[in-house]
Motif scaffolding. Sequence first.
Motif, PDB file in Angstrom:
ATOM      1  N   ARG A  80      64.910  23.697   5.050  1.00  0.00           N
ATOM      2  CA  ARG A  80      65.571  23.123   5.079  1.00  0.00           C
ATOM      3  C   ARG A  80      66.939  22.586   4.229  1.00  0.00           C
ATOM      4  N   ASN A 127      68.897  19.480  12.741  1.00  0.00           N
ATOM      5  CA  ASN A 127      66.768  20.080  12.414  1.00  0.00           C
ATOM      6  C   ASN A 127      66.673  19.322  12.999  1.00  0.00           C
ATOM      7  N   LEU A 146      68.395  25.841  17.585  1.00  0.00           N
ATOM      8  CA  LEU A 146      68.385  24.633  17.679  1.00  0.00           C
ATOM      9  C   LEU A 146      69.185  24.005  18.938  1.00  0.00           C
ATOM     10  N   LYS A 157      72.157  24.038   6.234  1.00  0.00           N
ATOM     11  CA  LYS A 157      73.734  24.228   6.557  1.00  0.00           C
ATOM     12  C   LYS A 157      74.459  23.449   7.859  1.00  0.00           C
ATOM     13  N   CYS A 158      73.097  23.723   9.064  1.00  0.00           N
ATOM     14  CA  CYS A 158      73.080  22.824  10.708  1.00  0.00           C
ATOM     15  C   CYS A 158      73.888  21.371   9.666  1.00  0.00           C
ATOM     16  N   CYS A 172      73.140  28.226  11.390  1.00  0.00           N
ATOM     17  CA  CYS A 172      71.474  28.368  10.594  1.00  0.00           C
ATOM     18  C   CYS A 172      71.222  29.450   9.909  1.00  0.00           C
TER      19      CYS A 172
HETATM   20  S1  SF4 Z   1      67.658  24.238  11.186  1.00  0.00           S
HETATM   21 FE1  SF4 Z   1      68.760  26.038   9.935  1.00  0.00          FE
HETATM   22  S2  SF4 Z   1      70.307  25.155   9.331  1.00  0.00           S
HETATM   23 FE2  SF4 Z   1      69.144  23.462   9.257  1.00  0.00          FE
HETATM   24  S3  SF4 Z   1      68.117  22.913   7.930  1.00  0.00           S
HETATM   25 FE3  SF4 Z   1      66.491  24.511   8.910  1.00  0.00          FE
HETATM   26  S4  SF4 Z   1      66.908  25.795   7.909  1.00  0.00           S
HETATM   27 FE4  SF4 Z   1      68.761  25.543   7.220  1.00  0.00          FE
END
Ligand code: SF4
Length: 441
Positions: A369, A384, A422, A372-373, A416
């Motif tokens: 969490r 996410n 993703l 960044k995405c 990510c």
């Molecule tokens: S999916 Fe990756 S970039 Fe997005 S919140 Fe989770 S760890 Fe961070």
Amino acid sequence: MLTFKRGVHPPDEKSFSAEKEVVMIQPEVGEELCFPMSQHIGAPCKPTVAKGDYVKMGQKIGETTGFVCSPIFASVSGTVKDIRPVLTPGGAMSQAVVIENDGKMEPVEGLNVPKDYTKMTNEEICDAIKEAGVVGLGGAGFPTHIKLAPPPDKKIDYIIVNAAECEPYLTTDYRIMLEEPERVVRGLQVVLKLHPEAKGVIGIEHNKPKAIESMTKACEGIDNISVATLRTKFPQGSEKHIIYSITKREVPSGGLPADSGCIVDNVDTMVAIERAIFRGRPLMRRIVTVSGRGAVNPGNYKVRLGMTYGMLLDKVGGFTEDTAKIISGGPMMGIAIHSLDTVMTKTSSSILCFTEAESQLPEERNCFRCGKCVSHCPMGLMPNELNKAAIYGDHAGFIEFNGMDCIECGSCSFECPAKRQLAQSIRAEKKIQMALKAKQN
Ligand code: SF4
Ligand code: SF4
């Protein structure tokens, strides 16, 4: 500098092929070229020829079967050897006309007869573009004649030439702008004849100064066409994002560029329009970038549609032994191809050869969490959450988080730190959603 919100900065990797002039590649006599009947968004075409028929170069071999459709033309002369299903770069099977090239390039009657667009009605121009099989060559493959004729209540203020070419490695649009800038301008002038109140804007990223110079020179003295310099950022070439960068208008969710008073067409599409009108030639060829560390001779090659990736690679030196992955399209949005017998179609912009080291997918870890995405998603989505919904089959949750607005750009996966796939999961869920919708209707 003109730009949009969020997005990412992948290494551009264009130096492999950017300074390589376009080289024409011809199929050998006796080679079989395959013409899938589905090379565009919309209904597949219906073959107009049968096994054993002799066809000429430029002859229509696939007729439209619906409103959203675009005809297919033979790029060589020869004999129809078969009509059979073949694999397209998108991974789907499509019925295809297979022609054995006789090497004569015998033209069909009426080929190469130029038209004077200044004396044509809008309907005649759109019809000529339709009958030349022109579709969006930037990758989407939407039939261009439909895009050029929006409903009468949509006033068009901008015709945007999408010259961002923001995907790493790709250099075909760049070479066109250096080698044939006047053809891009002539194609744009044809489109502006359809929308005389609109301005023509050619949007180019600022990492291509030579293209900016070349196109600016080609537009000199033309009042209604200008060049806009865009910040180099991915996905600058997405329709919605180039529109925002240039006009600061937003295309509504589920809407089309015309809803924001814009029509967006790729550089090569403009050349295809120019070719259809000024040269009387349908879409039979396209330029393909061959690149990546595994490509023996990276470059930009003009190929006849219907050739396979394998044929092209054979003719340009092939790939190194440590090549482990071949991608059709760019590394951000392209698709891995599993057979070199895959046919190059109207939307095949590149073939990238990646070595073992470049192809290894890092292990996916749990999302921690970091956000960044979310902060990089150019559509303002929560990748996410969409990933979670996709993995757990939460179809309603996916819609709630506006998953269908995803443009599948891959920026979230790129950023990510946990290396989560993703975009891949979101793309798969979008397909499920479309199937569910089709079932309901
Ligand atoms: S999916 Fe990756 S970039 Fe997005 S919140 Fe989770 S760890 Fe961070
Ligand atoms: S969610 Fe879709 S639009 Fe957003 S970054 Fe990921 S792939 Fe791109």
